[in-house]
Design an enzyme around this catalytic site. Structure first.
Site, mmCIF file in Angstrom:
data_model
loop_
_atom_site.group_PDB
_atom_site.id
_atom_site.type_symbol
_atom_site.label_atom_id
_atom_site.label_comp_id
_atom_site.label_asym_id
_atom_site.label_seq_id
_atom_site.Cartn_x
_atom_site.Cartn_y
_atom_site.Cartn_z
ATOM 1 N N GLU A 141 0.775 -0.767 -0.360
ATOM 2 C CA GLU A 141 0.278 0.137 -0.094
ATOM 3 C C GLU A 141 0.397 1.478 0.350
ATOM 4 O O GLU A 141 2.166 1.394 0.306
ATOM 5 C CB GLU A 141 -0.884 0.131 1.424
ATOM 6 C CG GLU A 141 -2.119 -1.282 1.062
ATOM 7 C CD GLU A 141 -3.102 -0.993 2.001
ATOM 8 O OE1 GLU A 141 -2.991 -0.099 2.772
ATOM 9 O OE2 GLU A 141 -3.470 -1.971 1.945
ATOM 10 N N ARG A 183 -0.556 9.445 1.059
ATOM 11 C CA ARG A 183 -2.461 9.971 0.772
ATOM 12 C C ARG A 183 -2.400 11.061 0.694
ATOM 13 O O ARG A 183 -3.174 11.762 -0.288
ATOM 14 C CB ARG A 183 -3.564 8.905 1.667
ATOM 15 C CG ARG A 183 -3.271 7.659 1.506
ATOM 16 C CD ARG A 183 -4.160 6.732 2.941
ATOM 17 N NE ARG A 183 -4.413 5.856 2.650
ATOM 18 C CZ ARG A 183 -4.852 5.033 3.305
ATOM 19 N NH1 ARG A 183 -5.493 5.501 4.796
ATOM 20 N NH2 ARG A 183 -5.235 3.326 3.423
ATOM 21 N N HIS A 206 -11.719 10.540 5.972
ATOM 22 C CA HIS A 206 -10.894 9.080 6.228
ATOM 23 C C HIS A 206 -11.294 8.634 7.539
ATOM 24 O O HIS A 206 -11.094 7.790 7.741
ATOM 25 C CB HIS A 206 -9.821 8.324 5.471
ATOM 26 C CG HIS A 206 -9.859 6.902 4.920
ATOM 27 N ND1 HIS A 206 -10.513 6.142 4.569
ATOM 28 C CD2 HIS A 206 -8.843 6.046 5.327
ATOM 29 C CE1 HIS A 206 -10.742 4.485 5.125
ATOM 30 N NE2 HIS A 206 -9.048 4.531 4.824
ATOM 31 N N ARG A 260 -1.461 9.688 8.282
ATOM 32 C CA ARG A 260 -1.658 8.057 9.174
ATOM 33 C C ARG A 260 -1.046 7.151 7.322
ATOM 34 O O ARG A 260 -1.538 6.973 6.876
ATOM 35 C CB ARG A 260 -3.237 7.001 9.609
ATOM 36 C CG ARG A 260 -2.795 6.015 9.431
ATOM 37 C CD ARG A 260 -3.988 5.531 10.314
ATOM 38 N NE ARG A 260 -5.333 4.820 8.980
ATOM 39 C CZ ARG A 260 -5.802 4.313 8.039
ATOM 40 N NH1 ARG A 260 -4.991 3.352 7.715
ATOM 41 N NH2 ARG A 260 -6.574 4.744 7.176
#
Length: 531
Positions: free
Chosen positions: A112, A273, A330, A365
């Site tokens: 990821e 992200r 999110h 995160r």
């Protein structure tokens, strides 16, 4: 009157992990706003990050976590959690929790964004959260009592600054009082306060707001992670498209096939992200639709059954190889400030999971560290409470912290609040929009003034009021931090400022805003007052 040894508010992975490790001779009451499986944990398509691969180690996991968090993390916490991650996976496997394995019985590991190694452990492909929640919920001991459809809205704190219980309303609006020596907030983050969000509708920051109004310290609220790839149709979020899809080779493209991440970051589509989200947002602002190109992924429907079902439900033609996406709220990196054991500054009050600010995530995160954090702190807090001295709840010292204010209260609807947060305190922030939002929110609540009596309000009114408290904490912190870092992006301060790296904004009801510089002793606060 309901009395237990421990009250847990929330039923996600942190809460259920706690319940599995608390002593079996203690009565534990779990209060959940809806049903026990309605949480962000159940929705988690990603997996659990753990350095279990032969080419991996906890030091690499630690470095990736710090880099993603833009070095705003608590390094001691990062080291501890990444070290114990493989052991937590081993414990779950030994207990019978299913994980995806190859034909040799070895764990299948995914990749990821912002990870330097394949280290994402999955269960049921893209249904990891659901699988683990189902397992934990099905294997609880008999000392765990679950009460569903209980909306907890106010903590009960005595004159000794001890939290000894909570008020909650049932579906009919009746107030129930619960008392215990230990009260654990595991209520999740606040993602549903944004109109574009991956969160369960129950995740609106209630626990954080309750803790704040009771006098707990709240930190890092400006750091909101916007996931890059929400499935969108007709301007509405229909669900989440896991980062694991990009880990398998999917790319972000415009309608004419232009790869938008090609020259933005060395990791391209697997960049952190906040970078991917901001890039997509900029293209959408310029009138371009963005898609996830999955055409290179073989056996997509087999690898991602949950996402496949989601797309089919929303009439997305997977044969085209394109899934329409946009960023949405999110994850909250901030929350109730806790120490390594999950303790707050209020005696008997604890926080774990996304409701807590542990320092693990820093300003952003790292993917799949959230389920890991829930497992880590759920177990650690249970062990801490197991070793504490147990005594009867001091009911003679009961009182609530709420003022007996007017029953009349002005609040916006939840939908009004959600849209305003997305428009003014979203992915890209400016002083003008933040100031506009703060002024609007202060019509309903000011951080340095009293809290109204909530007992006579409807559950929806209470929900909106607590949402306003959280929204104002986020907005004020975003206005105060004059830099861009991780999930906080100010277009008027677009760069990181090293002078802000170690500074943490902390809020405490009636005590204003504090700026904690981690380079000095924690007792040496530089205090500021609200304007």
């Amino acid at each position: 009157m309901n009395i237990g040894d421990v009250i847990v508010i929330g039923s996600g992975i942190a809460a259920l992990q706690f319940a599995h490790h608390i002593r079996a001779d203690k009565n534990v009451i779990i209060l959940t706003k809806s049903n026990v499986k309605a949480s962000n944990s159940s929705l988690a398509q990603g997996g659990i990050a753990a350095s279990v691969g032969v080419d991996d180690n906890d030091s690499l996991h630690r470095i990736d976590t710090l880099e993603a968090g833009r070095f705003h993390n608590n390094e001691e916490v990062v080291q501890k959690v990444t070290e114990e991650a493989p052991r937590l996976i081993d414990e779950l496997r030994a207990a019978g929790c299913p994980f995806d394995e190859d034909e040799k019985g070895e764990l299948l590991l995914g990749m990821e964004g912002a990870h330097s190694r394949f280290r994402i452990v999955h269960s049921g492909g893209d249904a990891t959260g659901k699988q683990i929640i189902d397992f934990l919920a099905a294997t609880l001991n008999r000392n765990i009592f679950i009460e569903e459809n209980r909306f907890a809205y106010e903590l009960i704190v005595n004159d000794r600054n001890q939290c000894i219980g909570v008020k909650a309303k049932d579906e009919a609006g009746k107030i129930h009082y619960y008392y215990a020596n230990h009260v654990v907030l595991a209520t999740g983050g606040c993602g549903y306060l944004y109109s574009l969000s991956s969160s369960d509708p129950n995740v609106t920051g209630d626990g954080i707001a309750m803790a704040y109004l009771a006098g707990a310290e709240i930190a890092d609220m400006e750091f909101i992670q916007f996931h890059p790839t929400m499935l969108v149709k007709n301007g509405e979020v229909k669900g989440l498209i896991s980062e694991a899809v990009r880990g398998q080779g999917a790319t972000l493209v415009t309608s004419n096939g232009e790869a938008i991440m090609e020259h933005v970051h060395p990791l391209k589509d697997l960049a952190p992200r906040h970078i991917v989200s901001q890039t997509i947002f900029n293209h959408i602002q310029n009138g371009k639709d963005i898609f996830l190109d999955i055409s290179s992924i073989e056996h997509f429907t087999k690898k991602f059954p949950t996402i496949t079902e989601l797309c089919l439900e929303n009439e997305i033609d997977l044969s085209s190889g394109l899934i329409p996406v946009a960023p949405g709220c999110h994850f909250l990196m901030g929350g109730i400030k806790v120490n390594m054991q999950g303790e707050t500054n209020i005696g008997g009050l604890y926080a774990i999971g996304e409701a807590a600010c542990t320092g693990l995530h820093g300003a952003n995160r790292l993917a799949s560290n959230s389920l890991l954090e829930g497992l880590s702190y759920g177990k650690r807090l249970a062990q801490h409470i197991n070793g504490s001295n147990w005594s009867e709840v001091p009911l003679s010292y009961m009182r609530t912290l709420q003022d007996s204010g007017s029953k009349a209260i002005l609040v916006p609807t939840l939908n009004e609040l959600r849209q305003s947060m997305m428009d003014r305190v979203g992915i890209v922030r400016t002083e003008s929009t933040l100031t506009e939002q703060k002024t609007w929110l202060e019509r309903f609540f000011k951080l340095d003034q009293y809290s109204p009596c909530l007992d006579e309000l409807s559950s929806s009114q209470i929900q909106s009021f607590l949402g306003c408290v959280i929204a104002l904490l986020i907005t004020d912190a975003a206005l105060e931090r004059m830099e861009s870092r991780g999930g906080h992006f100010r277009i008027d301060f677009p760069n990181e400022d090293k002078n802000w790296q170690s500074k943490q904004l902390i809020y405490q009801f009636r005590k204003g805003r504090m700026v904690l510089d981690e380079q000095i002793k924690a007792s040496e606060y530089a205090r500021a007052v609200f304007s």
